[in-house]
Design a protein around this motif. Structure first.
Motif, PDB file in Angstrom:
ATOM      1  N   UNK A  54       0.815  -1.216   0.000  1.00 18.61           N
ATOM      2  CA  UNK A  54       0.000   0.000   0.000  1.00 18.61           C
ATOM      3  C   UNK A  54       0.849   1.266   0.000  1.00 18.61           C
ATOM      4  N   UNK A  55       2.173   1.118  -0.135  1.00 20.03           N
ATOM      5  CA  UNK A  55       3.071   2.285  -0.112  1.00 20.03           C
ATOM      6  C   UNK A  55       2.745   3.195   1.079  1.00 20.03           C
ATOM      7  N   UNK A  56       2.552   2.574   2.236  1.00 17.88           N
ATOM      8  CA  UNK A  56       2.157   3.323   3.425  1.00 17.88           C
ATOM      9  C   UNK A  56       0.668   3.608   3.363  1.00 17.88           C
ATOM     10  N   UNK A  57       0.317   4.824   3.018  1.00 19.42           N
ATOM     11  CA  UNK A  57      -1.077   5.199   2.748  1.00 19.42           C
ATOM     12  C   UNK A  57      -1.156   5.715   1.310  1.00 19.42           C
ATOM     13  N   UNK A  58      -0.938   4.826   0.341  1.00 13.52           N
ATOM     14  CA  UNK A  58      -0.972   5.141  -1.094  1.00 13.52           C
ATOM     15  C   UNK A  58       0.076   6.186  -1.459  1.00 13.52           C
ATOM     16  N   UNK A  59       1.191   6.270  -0.744  1.00 14.28           N
ATOM     17  CA  UNK A  59       1.911   7.546  -0.784  1.00 14.28           C
ATOM     18  C   UNK A  59       3.428   7.500  -0.901  1.00 14.28           C
ATOM     19  N   UNK A  60       4.064   6.404  -0.523  1.00 17.67           N
ATOM     20  CA  UNK A  60       5.536   6.405  -0.481  1.00 17.67           C
ATOM     21  C   UNK A  60       6.062   5.946  -1.841  1.00 17.67           C
ATOM     22  N   UNK A  61       5.998   6.843  -2.813  1.00 16.82           N
ATOM     23  CA  UNK A  61       6.352   6.490  -4.187  1.00 16.82           C
ATOM     24  C   UNK A  61       7.767   5.995  -4.351  1.00 16.82           C
ATOM     25  N   UNK A  62       8.727   6.590  -3.628  1.00 17.39           N
ATOM     26  CA  UNK A  62      10.145   6.243  -3.793  1.00 17.39           C
ATOM     27  C   UNK A  62      10.615   5.174  -2.821  1.00 17.39           C
ATOM     28  N   UNK A  63       9.694   4.552  -2.108  1.00 19.38           N
ATOM     29  CA  UNK A  63      10.102   3.539  -1.152  1.00 19.38           C
ATOM     30  C   UNK A  63      10.578   4.170   0.146  1.00 19.38           C
ATOM     31  N   UNK A  64      11.033   3.326   1.055  1.00 17.00           N
ATOM     32  CA  UNK A  64      11.238   3.743   2.446  1.00 17.00           C
ATOM     33  C   UNK A  64      12.696   4.018   2.813  1.00 17.00           C
ATOM     34  N   UNK A 412       1.614 -13.550   5.902  1.00 13.20           N
ATOM     35  CA  UNK A 412       2.527 -13.967   4.824  1.00 13.20           C
ATOM     36  C   UNK A 412       3.561 -12.909   4.487  1.00 13.20           C
ATOM     37  N   UNK A 413       3.470 -11.740   5.116  1.00  9.89           N
ATOM     38  CA  UNK A 413       4.464 -10.696   4.889  1.00  9.89           C
ATOM     39  C   UNK A 413       4.095  -9.717   3.791  1.00  9.89           C
ATOM     40  N   UNK A 414       2.800  -9.505   3.558  1.00 14.18           N
ATOM     41  CA  UNK A 414       2.342  -8.524   2.563  1.00 14.18           C
ATOM     42  C   UNK A 414       1.316  -7.622   3.242  1.00 14.18           C
ATOM     43  N   UNK A 415       1.563  -6.325   3.204  1.00 12.84           N
ATOM     44  CA  UNK A 415       0.621  -5.366   3.767  1.00 12.84           C
ATOM     45  C   UNK A 415      -0.294  -4.866   2.657  1.00 12.84           C
ATOM     46  N   UNK A 416      -1.559  -5.265   2.729  1.00 13.41           N
ATOM     47  CA  UNK A 416      -2.593  -4.781   1.819  1.00 13.41           C
ATOM     48  C   UNK A 416      -3.626  -4.053   2.673  1.00 13.41           C
ATOM     49  N   UNK A 417      -4.757  -3.740   2.093  1.00 13.31           N
ATOM     50  CA  UNK A 417      -5.812  -3.054   2.841  1.00 13.31           C
ATOM     51  C   UNK A 417      -7.154  -3.558   2.366  1.00 13.31           C
ATOM     52  N   UNK A 418      -7.993  -3.941   3.313  1.00  9.91           N
ATOM     53  CA  UNK A 418      -9.341  -4.383   2.978  1.00  9.91           C
ATOM     54  C   UNK A 418     -10.290  -3.196   3.068  1.00  9.91           C
TER      55      UNK A 418
END
Length: 456
Positions: A54-64, A412-418
């Protein structure tokens, strides 16, 4: 998770009220604590790695872990750690960022105005519309139309434009004068036998009927995300936006393009406005403008929007609106460097190319028993989960499939959002095809596990 009485989770749950959380559950269990980031991954305080889908909150375009953004912030902090833009004052980073934003705008824009968040930008847009209406001698032109399942923020005005029940319930919202028309979601909202073209015609007709019912002279603007994000990643049918814009032009109603999620490359173009050929009078920007390394947002204003504001401020003596931190020099410096990196590394092209691969991988789940629809554009997408593919029905209430799927992905190590039963995917724009494949393999496994867990 460490649950010792003095753990950071326990202390955070005791002292910290979180956004969009169940406050009682948080008190009892504490949150998942993240400690560091690296590329598209984040690590919790137990060392577990997660793909931040989810790039944080749809937002971290360049990664962390983009060092150039850290350096930009550090250098600006040393030079001028703070200044404001009130009362004819300014500073170089804000001046240069305003110039850059007007330069790259996909339609002719006149001015940039800085705020701190997408909510503040959208709130400010409405205040500007009201100010402009008074300047033009049409004070009754105050109402704003948005869409069901649209998301425009959480300040009182922005939340009134948002079309999601959770943002209204128990807050006494929406405020008077904020109206909602139907969403552009063909799959969910179409009538039996209705084509996408017929659906778009109907949505435009519904908008026109609402305008006529309220009185065109009372409607200031229509606000819409090119692709609604938090409402379910809804990609509108091909002719939807042309038909909506034709209605707005007919009645001289301003268009606000909420680019908070879509802007700076997410849809495979620099702006969603380009992807869907919009002609907005106002654009609101945030999130990927700085990859969220610093809080900053902006409005871009057309000449048609700006000129009456300037005249009225001249008549009164000042435009009486602004924020202490708006256009903060550190945030502006980071945003400038962020845009420079997006351009240098051709990350908009990467969003288009790798995004097409992500959409292809997601489409391969269309035959899965839990998947009702795959939708997306560029590097933003959703899988709509159902219990019955024929009727498009979920379980007794929304979220009873999505939440278990989200939890299985987290394990499983994937952050998504329901979002109800829609699973969102919006990874950093630096993601590679190999990383997409790694993520999608886990999505497939978790679809199977969720179906088995629910007995579907």
């Amino acid at each position: 998770m460490d649950t010792l009485p003095n753990s950071i989770e326990a202390r955070d749950g005791r002292y910290h009220m979180h956004s969009y959380s169940n406050a009682r559950v948080l008190q009892e269990q504490g949150p998942l604590i993240m400690e560091k980031g690296e590329g598209i991954y984040v690590y919790d305080n137990n060392g577990k790695r997660y793909t931040e889908a989810m790039a944080g909150l749809w937002s971290v375009g360049l990664g962390f872990s983009e060092q150039r953004l850290v350096d930009a912030a550090t250098e600006q902090m040393k030079k001028l750690p703070y200044y404001h833009t009130f009362s004819h004052r300014g500073h170089t980073p804000a001046a240069e960022l305003a110039e850059k934003l007007v330069e790259i705008a996909p339609v002719p824009m006149s001015k940039a105005f800085f705020t701190n968040s997408g909510s503040e930008a959208n709130d400010t847009a409405v205040k500007m519309l009201w100010y402009r209406a008074n300047a033009l001698g049409t004070p009754e032109k105050r109402k704003v139309i948005s869409r069901l399942r649209g998301y425009h923020g959480i300040t009182a005005v922005a939340a009134s434009m948002t079309g999601l029940p959770m943002n209204h319930m128990s807050f006494g919202l929406p405020l008077p004068g904020f109206l909602h028309t139907g969403s552009p979601h063909y799959w969910k909202d179409c009538e039996p036998g209705e084509t996408e073209e017929q659906f778009s015609v109907r949505r435009a007709a519904e908008l026109e009927a609402l305008i006529l019912e309220e009185g065109p002279e009372t409607i200031a603007a229509f606000i819409g995300e090119p692709v609604p994000g938090a409402g379910g990643v809804i990609v509108p049918p091909e002719t939807y936006w042309p038909k909506i814009q034709a209605v707005l032009q007919k009645y001289d109603i301003m268009l606000i393009a909420d680019e908070v999620i879509c802007g700076f490359g997410r849809t495979g173009k620099m702006f969603g406005t380009e992807t869907f050929d919009l002609k907005p009078d106002i654009m609101t920007l945030s999130k990927q403008i700085s990859s969220s390394y610093q809080p900053i947002s902006a409005l871009l204003l057309s000449e048609k929007m700006f000129e009456p504001l300037a005249d009225e401020s001249n008549r009164i003596g000042a435009f009486g609106h602004g924020y202490t931190g708006a256009g903060h020099p550190v945030a502006a410096a980071v945003a400038l460097e962020n845009i420079k990196i997006i351009e240098e590394r051709k990350l908009v092209d990467n969003a288009a190319i790798v995004g097409a691969h992500m959409q292809k991988r997601l489409s391969e789940f269309a035959g899965h028993k839990l998947v009702g629809e795959h939708r997306g554009v560029g590097l933003i997408a959703a899988l709509e989960l159902v219990a019955d593919k024929e009727t498009k029905a979920g379980l007794e209430k929304p979220g009873l499939i999505g939440t278990p799927m989200m939890n299985n992905l987290l394990e499983a190590g994937v952050i998504s959002r329901a979002m109800g039963d829609a699973m969102a995917f919006c990874p950093p724009m630096i993601i590679t095809e190999a990383q997409v494949d790694e993520m999608m393999d886990k999505v497939g496994d978790c679809l199977d596990k969720t179906a088995a867990d629910l007995g579907l």
